[in-house]
Design an enzyme around this catalytic site. Structure first.
Site, PDB file in Angstrom:
ATOM      1  N   LYS A  40      21.308  -2.925 -24.970  1.00  0.00           N
ATOM      2  CA  LYS A  40      20.556  -2.278 -23.893  1.00  0.00           C
ATOM      3  C   LYS A  40      21.313  -1.046 -23.410  1.00  0.00           C
ATOM      4  O   LYS A  40      22.493  -0.862 -23.709  1.00  0.00           O
ATOM      5  CB  LYS A  40      20.336  -3.253 -22.740  1.00  0.00           C
ATOM      6  N   ARG A 138      18.447 -12.949  -9.714  1.00  0.00           N
ATOM      7  CA  ARG A 138      17.761 -11.774 -10.242  1.00  0.00           C
ATOM      8  C   ARG A 138      16.346 -12.133 -10.698  1.00  0.00           C
ATOM      9  O   ARG A 138      15.373 -11.763 -10.065  1.00  0.00           O
ATOM     10  CB  ARG A 138      18.593 -11.177 -11.397  1.00  0.00           C
ATOM     11  N   TYR A 271      34.871  23.689  -6.085  1.00  0.00           N
ATOM     12  CA  TYR A 271      34.126  23.491  -4.837  1.00  0.00           C
ATOM     13  C   TYR A 271      35.010  22.835  -3.774  1.00  0.00           C
ATOM     14  O   TYR A 271      35.745  21.895  -4.040  1.00  0.00           O
ATOM     15  CB  TYR A 271      32.912  22.596  -5.077  1.00  0.00           C
TER      16      TYR A 271
END
Length: 384
Positions: A40, A138, A271
């Site tokens: 997966k 789940r 940044y």
């Protein structure tokens, strides 16, 4: 080994190391026939199609994905073996399961009926795994609510064009040193299975074990095991006994320096100006950023390997690029190879410097699974 990737940055997938890991798992569980190759999330970022080919070459004949799209990709690549879709399939996609001869996971007779009707309309039979929730929270029938579950599963068993192939659950803390809850899950799984057996429901196969269970809980290997992260050379956590199985990392991440500049003391980089040069410095830029899976929180304290030496990141990781302080690294030039994750090759007797997925995960407050998946999304893959 850079190939024509159209980018000066890439992921290397070492197929020999993948095959080595597969063989170690086979030794652990006794047979390749017991292994479900979990591919997966594009094989955890390693490329599901190519990884599946190596799994097949090593005797694995059952594969598991999370979504229908992942399963269809494997079918279109020519994979004809069994593919289990671990995520629940909504009713409206039932016909796709039948069309591609996939194995579905179910925990609801209504959903199972949709699969049955789709299969019947195509003159096919769909195999299903019954999901039971033993503590993951789940998906699945609640293991403690056997009366209602048995009644519903009996309905599933009676459906035409549907074959109940096995019982499925998932461990939630098998990678912890304390196995108390895992043993409770094992007991609930066994009790649920016995209840189904007593009710006359045939369950040909049982599958509960994940990577950590493969390593440390042989009592839950049952008929099929589902190794994931250990296929790819990472251990499930720092709490498992790594002496139980030897693994080799499969993924490395590399780039070439595309820009070099000499900067004076006081010069800021990136940044937020998080890096201010404390001395005249040499700054290198590579084209890998957080959009490529290089986690921005790794900016503080992160490092790479150049010319077999560690070099610190300079400033915040950007979306598509990051900068490195190479002041202390001799011989750096445009095109020099940078290892973001992996090991440097060296002929020295000392251990080669290395940066693992676990190292990056620990530094950024996550797990190696996420690091691998993220790196595998946008960076081109080179298979070795």
């Amino acid at each position: 080994m850079k190939q024509n990737t159209l980018r000066p940055a890439w992921v290397e997938i070492n197929l020999s190391n993948l095959a080595y890991n597969i063989r170690q798992i086979i030794l652990k569980v006794g047979s390749a026939d017991k292994i479900v190759g979990v591919v997966k999330a594009d094989a955890y970022g390693h490329g599901a199609v190519r990884v599946s080919e190596i799994l097949r070459e090593n005797g694995i004949r059952i594969f598991a994905v999370a979504t229908l799209a992942e399963a269809i990709e494997l079918r279109r690549s020519g994979l004809q073996e069994e593919i289990i879709v671990l995520g629940l399939v909504p009713d409206e996609y039932a016909k796709i399961v039948a069309l591609h001869s996939l194995t579905a996971v179910v925990c609801d007779s209504r959903n199972a009926r949709a699969l049955s009707e789709a299969a019947s309309s195509l003159g096919k039979t769909i195999s299903v795994l019954i999901a039971v929730d033993t503590g993951m929270g789940r998906i699945g029938y609640l293991a403690d609510d056997t009366a209602d579950a048995v009644c519903d599963i009996q309905k599933i068993s009676a459906l035409p064009s549907l074959k109940v192939k096995g019982l499925f659950s998932h461990m939630s803390t098998a990678d912890a040193a304390d196995k108390t809850f895992s043993l409770q899950q094992q007991e609930k799984f066994n009790a649920f299975y016995q209840t189904l057996q007593s009710a006359g429901i045939k369950i040909p196969q049982r599958t509960l074990a994940n990577s950590a269970s493969v390593m440390e809980l042989p009592a839950v290997h049952f008929d099929l095991v589902r190794p994931g992260i250990i296929l790819y050379g990472c251990y499930p956590s720092k709490e498992v006994n790594r002496n139980l199985i030897d693994l080799k990392p499969v993924m490395s991440v590399k780039a070439q320096i595309v820009h070099l500049k000499e900067v004076p003391a006081g010069f800021s980089v990136g940044y937020g100006r998080r890096f201010i040069a404390s001395r005249p410095s040499r700054i290198a830029t590579i084209e890998v950023g957080y959009a490529d899976g290089y986690p921005r929180p790794y900016s503080a304290g992160g490092r790479v390997i150049i010319n077999s030496r560690f070099a610190p990141l300079a400033g915040n990781i950007c979306m598509d690029q990051c900068m490195i302080d190479v002041t202390e690294i001799p011989g750096v030039e445009l095109g020099s190879e940078v290892i973001l994750m992996g090991s440097a090759e060296t002929n020295k007797k000392t251990k080669a410097p290395a940066i693992s997925a676990e190292d990056i995960a620990e530094a950024t407050g996550t797990i190696s699974y996420e690091i691998l998946c993220a790196f595998g999304q946008r960076l081109p893959k080179v298979y070795l």
